[in-house]
Design an enzyme around this catalytic site. Structure first.
Site, PDB file in Angstrom:
ATOM      1  N   SER A 216       3.300  -1.823  10.421  1.00 15.27           N
ATOM      2  CA  SER A 216       4.751  -1.839  10.634  1.00 15.27           C
ATOM      3  C   SER A 216       5.410  -3.181  10.307  1.00 15.27           C
ATOM      4  CB  SER A 216       5.091  -1.407  12.069  1.00 15.27           C
ATOM      5  OG  SER A 216       4.663  -0.075  12.295  1.00 15.27           O
TER       6      SER A 216
ATOM      7  N   ASN B 140       0.872  -1.175   0.000  1.00 11.14           N
ATOM      8  CA  ASN B 140       0.000   0.000   0.000  1.00 11.14           C
ATOM      9  C   ASN B 140       0.910   1.226   0.000  1.00 11.14           C
ATOM     10  OD1 ASN B 140      -1.808   2.024   0.487  1.00 11.14           O
ATOM     11  ND2 ASN B 140      -2.378   1.356   2.549  1.00 11.14           N
ATOM     12  N   TRP B 141       1.023   1.839  -1.169  1.00  3.74           N
ATOM     13  CA  TRP B 141       1.963   2.971  -1.288  1.00  3.74           C
ATOM     14  C   TRP B 141       1.407   4.253  -0.686  1.00  3.74           C
ATOM     15  CZ3 TRP B 141       3.745   2.104  -7.111  1.00  3.74           C
ATOM     16  CH2 TRP B 141       4.557   0.965  -7.151  1.00  3.74           C
ATOM     17  N   LYS B 142       0.135   4.257  -0.336  1.00  3.60           N
ATOM     18  CA  LYS B 142      -0.500   5.449   0.248  1.00  3.60           C
ATOM     19  C   LYS B 142      -0.239   6.676  -0.641  1.00  3.60           C
ATOM     20  CE  LYS B 142      -0.200   3.218   4.696  1.00  3.60           C
ATOM     21  NZ  LYS B 142      -0.122   3.318   6.155  1.00  3.60           N
TER      22      LYS B 142
ATOM     23  N   GLY C  62       2.302   2.448  10.832  1.00  3.32           N
ATOM     24  CA  GLY C  62       3.217   3.573  10.672  1.00  3.32           C
ATOM     25  C   GLY C  62       3.896   4.001  11.965  1.00  3.32           C
TER      26      GLY C  62
ATOM     27  N   HIS D 264      -9.741   1.049   4.950  1.00  5.16           N
ATOM     28  CA  HIS D 264      -8.433   1.283   5.583  1.00  5.16           C
ATOM     29  C   HIS D 264      -8.610   2.272   6.736  1.00  5.16           C
ATOM     30  CE1 HIS D 264      -4.336   2.515   6.310  1.00  5.16           C
ATOM     31  NE2 HIS D 264      -3.961   1.403   5.698  1.00  5.16           N
TER      32      HIS D 264
ATOM     33  N   GLU E 278      -6.903   4.659   7.752  1.00  9.61           N
ATOM     34  CA  GLU E 278      -6.642   6.067   7.434  1.00  9.61           C
ATOM     35  C   GLU E 278      -7.839   6.703   6.735  1.00  9.61           C
ATOM     36  OE1 GLU E 278      -2.834   5.421   5.570  1.00  9.61           O
ATOM     37  OE2 GLU E 278      -1.994   4.951   7.535  1.00  9.61           O
TER      38      GLU E 278
ATOM     39  N   GLU F 239      -5.408  -4.919  10.720  1.00 12.41           N
ATOM     40  CA  GLU F 239      -4.401  -3.873  10.894  1.00 12.41           C
ATOM     41  C   GLU F 239      -4.692  -3.104  12.173  1.00 12.41           C
ATOM     42  OE1 GLU F 239      -2.472  -2.672   6.956  1.00 12.41           O
ATOM     43  OE2 GLU F 239      -4.390  -1.644   7.000  1.00 12.41           O
TER      44      GLU F 239
ATOM     45  N   GLY G  64       2.890  -0.956   4.310  1.00 18.44           N
ATOM     46  CA  GLY G  64       2.917   0.447   3.932  1.00 18.44           C
ATOM     47  C   GLY G  64       4.349   0.911   3.744  1.00 18.44           C
ATOM     48  N   GLY G  65       4.898   1.533   4.783  1.00 19.37           N
ATOM     49  CA  GLY G  65       6.227   2.145   4.713  1.00 19.37           C
ATOM     50  C   GLY G  65       7.297   1.279   4.070  1.00 19.37           C
TER      51      GLY G  65
HETATM   52  P1  PGA Z   1       2.696   0.504   7.654  1.00 13.61           P
HETATM   53  O1  PGA Z   1       1.227   0.626   6.974  1.00 13.61           O
HETATM   54  O2  PGA Z   1       3.295  -0.775   7.117  1.00 13.61           O
HETATM   55  O3  PGA Z   1       3.418   1.723   7.196  1.00 13.61           O
HETATM   56  O4  PGA Z   1       2.480   0.432   9.127  1.00 13.61           O
HETATM   57  C1  PGA Z   1       0.399  -0.491   6.814  1.00 13.61           C
HETATM   58  C2  PGA Z   1      -0.928  -0.089   6.230  1.00 13.61           C
HETATM   59  O5  PGA Z   1      -1.443   0.978   6.608  1.00 13.61           O
HETATM   60  O6  PGA Z   1      -1.510  -0.782   5.365  1.00 13.61           O
END
Ligand code: PGA
Length: 251
Positions: free
Chosen positions: A215, A9-11, A175, A96, A98, A169, A236-237
């Site tokens: 994470s 997930n590149w956000k 994050g 998600h 976010e 999640e 994500g990251g």
């Molecule tokens: P993260 O994000 O790996 O940066 O914690 C995961 C996600 O939100 O899908």
């Protein structure tokens, strides 16, 4: 046997040339076919077409990071399920944290988005997870059960079969660098599988992939993926760097 899914997930990150470069690296990585693992990328919307082109002919799956609950019309800034299909997506994320946190996606909105996605032939990665305060109050199970029940209220057994992926999640792990221990994650994944069994049946619940997200990095991926009910990861990251995403894929 559930094929593991390694999802990126590149956000709201990367520029176009970086996105294309990273997509090419994912393509090379997926070609190694490690353990039958599938790879999926959810780029920012403006780069879907370029990433799709970079992935042409490869098994890497393309996904939207979100989808509109509406079919079409005067919904400035939204992207419909049909548009995602049209640009080459097989999947979309829905729910998600976010989106729930910053864009007000309620359980009802998430359910409507799932409905649109399934109606248009997309597969869905439904994200659920409790906040830190909810975990502190011991409410993690009731929160994810509520999220699952709301989102899947109108999703039939036939739709869920082969087309539904769940991502657990925990919000406090996204994050933040804090990861659930594999034992904690396994416990929640087993609980979620039980919820799916109650809604559908045990046979189908055994087939539905449940990813862990929050994470995930090269240092913890192998242990998480080693747990019985963890069928992949949503990253994500650490998915923004080819080397670290590759290390997770190879974990
Ligand atoms: P993260 O994000 O790996 O940066 O914690 C995961 C996600 O939100 O899908």
């Amino acid at each position: 046997m559930r094929n593991e899914l390694i999802a990126a997930n590149w956000k709201m990150n990367l520029h176009r040339s970086e996105a294309v470069g990273l997509a090419r690296a994912c393509r090379t990585m997926a070609a190694t076919g490690r353990n039958g693992r599938e790879v999926l990328i959810a780029p920012p919307y403006p780069y879907l077409a370029a990433v799709r082109e970079a992935l042409e002919g490869s098994p890497v799956l393309l996904a939207g990071q979100d989808v509109s609950q509406y079919a079409e019309g005067a919904y400035t800034s939204q992207v419909s399920a049909e548009m995602l299909v049209d640009v080459g997506c097989r999947y979309t994320l829905a729910g998600h944290s976010e989106r729930r946190e910053h864009s007000g996606d309620s359980d009802d909105v998430v359910a409507a988005k799932m409905r649109r996605a399934f109606d248009c032939g997309l597969n869905v990665i439904l994200c659920v997870g409790e906040k830190e305060a909810e975990r502190d109050r011991g409410e993690e199970r009731s929160v994810v059960r509520r999220q699952i029940d709301a989102a899947l209220g109108a999703v039939s057994r036939e739709e869920a079969a082969g087309r539904l992926v769940v991502a657990y999640e925990p919000v406090w792990a996204i994050g933040t660098g804090r990861t659930a221990t594999s034992a904690d994650a396994q416990e929640m994944h087993a609980f979620l599988r039980g919820v799916l069994a109650g809604r559908y049946d045990t046979g189908l619940a055994e087939e539905i992939r449940i990813l862990y997200g929050g994470s995930v990095k090269p240092a913890n991926a192998a242990e998480l993926l080693g747990a019985n009910d963890i069928d992949g990861v949503l990253v994500g990251g650490a998915s923004l760097d080819a080397e670290s995403f590759n290390a997770i894929f190879a974990a």
